[in-house]
Design a protein around this motif. Sequence first.
Motif, short mmCIF file in Angstrom:
data_model
loop_
_atom_site.label_atom_id
_atom_site.label_comp_id
_atom_site.label_asym_id
_atom_site.label_seq_id
_atom_site.Cartn_x
_atom_site.Cartn_y
_atom_site.Cartn_z
N THR A 153 7.19 -7.06 7.66
CA THR A 153 6.67 -5.82 7.11
C THR A 153 7.80 -4.80 6.95
N GLN A 154 7.86 -4.20 5.75
CA GLN A 154 8.89 -3.21 5.47
C GLN A 154 8.25 -1.93 4.97
N GLN A 155 8.99 -0.85 5.06
CA GLN A 155 8.48 0.47 4.68
C GLN A 155 9.54 1.22 3.90
N MET A 156 9.09 1.92 2.86
CA MET A 156 9.97 2.81 2.07
C MET A 156 9.31 4.17 2.05
N GLU A 157 10.12 5.22 2.14
CA GLU A 157 9.60 6.58 2.08
C GLU A 157 10.25 7.31 0.92
N PHE A 158 9.45 8.08 0.18
CA PHE A 158 9.93 8.82 -0.97
C PHE A 158 9.53 10.28 -0.83
N GLN A 159 10.49 11.18 -1.01
CA GLN A 159 10.20 12.62 -1.03
C GLN A 159 9.52 12.95 -2.33
N LEU A 160 8.44 13.70 -2.26
CA LEU A 160 7.69 14.10 -3.44
C LEU A 160 7.91 15.59 -3.71
N PRO A 161 7.87 15.98 -4.96
CA PRO A 161 7.95 17.41 -5.25
C PRO A 161 6.67 18.10 -4.79
N GLU A 162 6.76 19.38 -4.53
CA GLU A 162 5.57 20.13 -4.15
C GLU A 162 4.64 20.23 -5.35
N GLY A 163 3.35 20.33 -5.07
CA GLY A 163 2.42 20.51 -6.17
C GLY A 163 1.29 19.51 -6.21
N SER A 169 0.85 -1.19 0.00
CA SER A 169 0.00 0.00 0.00
C SER A 169 0.88 1.23 0.00
N VAL A 170 0.32 2.34 -0.46
CA VAL A 170 1.05 3.61 -0.47
C VAL A 170 0.11 4.71 0.01
N ASP A 171 0.64 5.58 0.86
CA ASP A 171 -0.09 6.74 1.36
C ASP A 171 0.78 7.97 1.14
N VAL A 172 0.15 9.09 0.87
CA VAL A 172 0.86 10.35 0.74
C VAL A 172 0.53 11.20 1.95
N LEU A 173 1.58 11.59 2.67
CA LEU A 173 1.44 12.46 3.83
C LEU A 173 2.30 13.69 3.58
N GLY A 174 1.66 14.80 3.26
CA GLY A 174 2.41 16.01 2.95
C GLY A 174 3.21 15.82 1.68
N ASP A 175 4.54 15.92 1.80
CA ASP A 175 5.41 15.75 0.64
C ASP A 175 6.16 14.43 0.66
N THR A 176 5.57 13.43 1.33
CA THR A 176 6.20 12.11 1.45
C THR A 176 5.23 11.01 1.06
N ALA A 177 5.67 10.10 0.17
CA ALA A 177 4.90 8.89 -0.14
C ALA A 177 5.49 7.76 0.68
N ILE A 178 4.64 7.03 1.40
CA ILE A 178 5.08 5.93 2.25
C ILE A 178 4.51 4.63 1.70
N VAL A 179 5.41 3.72 1.31
CA VAL A 179 5.02 2.42 0.79
C VAL A 179 5.26 1.38 1.87
N VAL A 180 4.24 0.58 2.17
CA VAL A 180 4.35 -0.49 3.17
C VAL A 180 4.04 -1.80 2.46
N PHE A 181 4.92 -2.80 2.69
CA PHE A 181 4.74 -4.09 2.02
C PHE A 181 5.31 -5.20 2.89
N ASP A 182 4.89 -6.43 2.60
CA ASP A 182 5.42 -7.61 3.28
C ASP A 182 6.64 -8.08 2.51
N GLY A 183 7.78 -8.11 3.16
CA GLY A 183 9.02 -8.56 2.54
C GLY A 183 9.52 -9.83 3.19
N GLU A 184 10.72 -10.23 2.81
CA GLU A 184 11.31 -11.45 3.36
C GLU A 184 11.53 -11.36 4.86
N ASP A 185 11.78 -10.16 5.35
CA ASP A 185 12.05 -9.95 6.77
C ASP A 185 10.85 -9.38 7.50
#
Length: 81
Positions: free
Chosen positions: A54-64, A36-52
Amino acid sequence: MSLKQITERDDVFTRRYEYEDAEVLAADLGVAGDASVDVLGDTAIVVFDGEDGTQQMEFQLPEGGAEAFITNGVLSIEVGL
């Protein structure tokens, strides 16, 4: 991680599309299973089940007012121009 860093990685296939009113970045994160992915402000947060567990990745988004979604392990981020 910024969008530029995603596009520069060798292990992630990315493609950028430019339209009149938006720019879309598609990145194949290779995430198997539920994610799943959620956008909070200028950050996209991806949460997924991995080998280890639940894992999470965060991505900085441009403004707009970016929108993000994930389907079959492909993260799509749309930014209005």
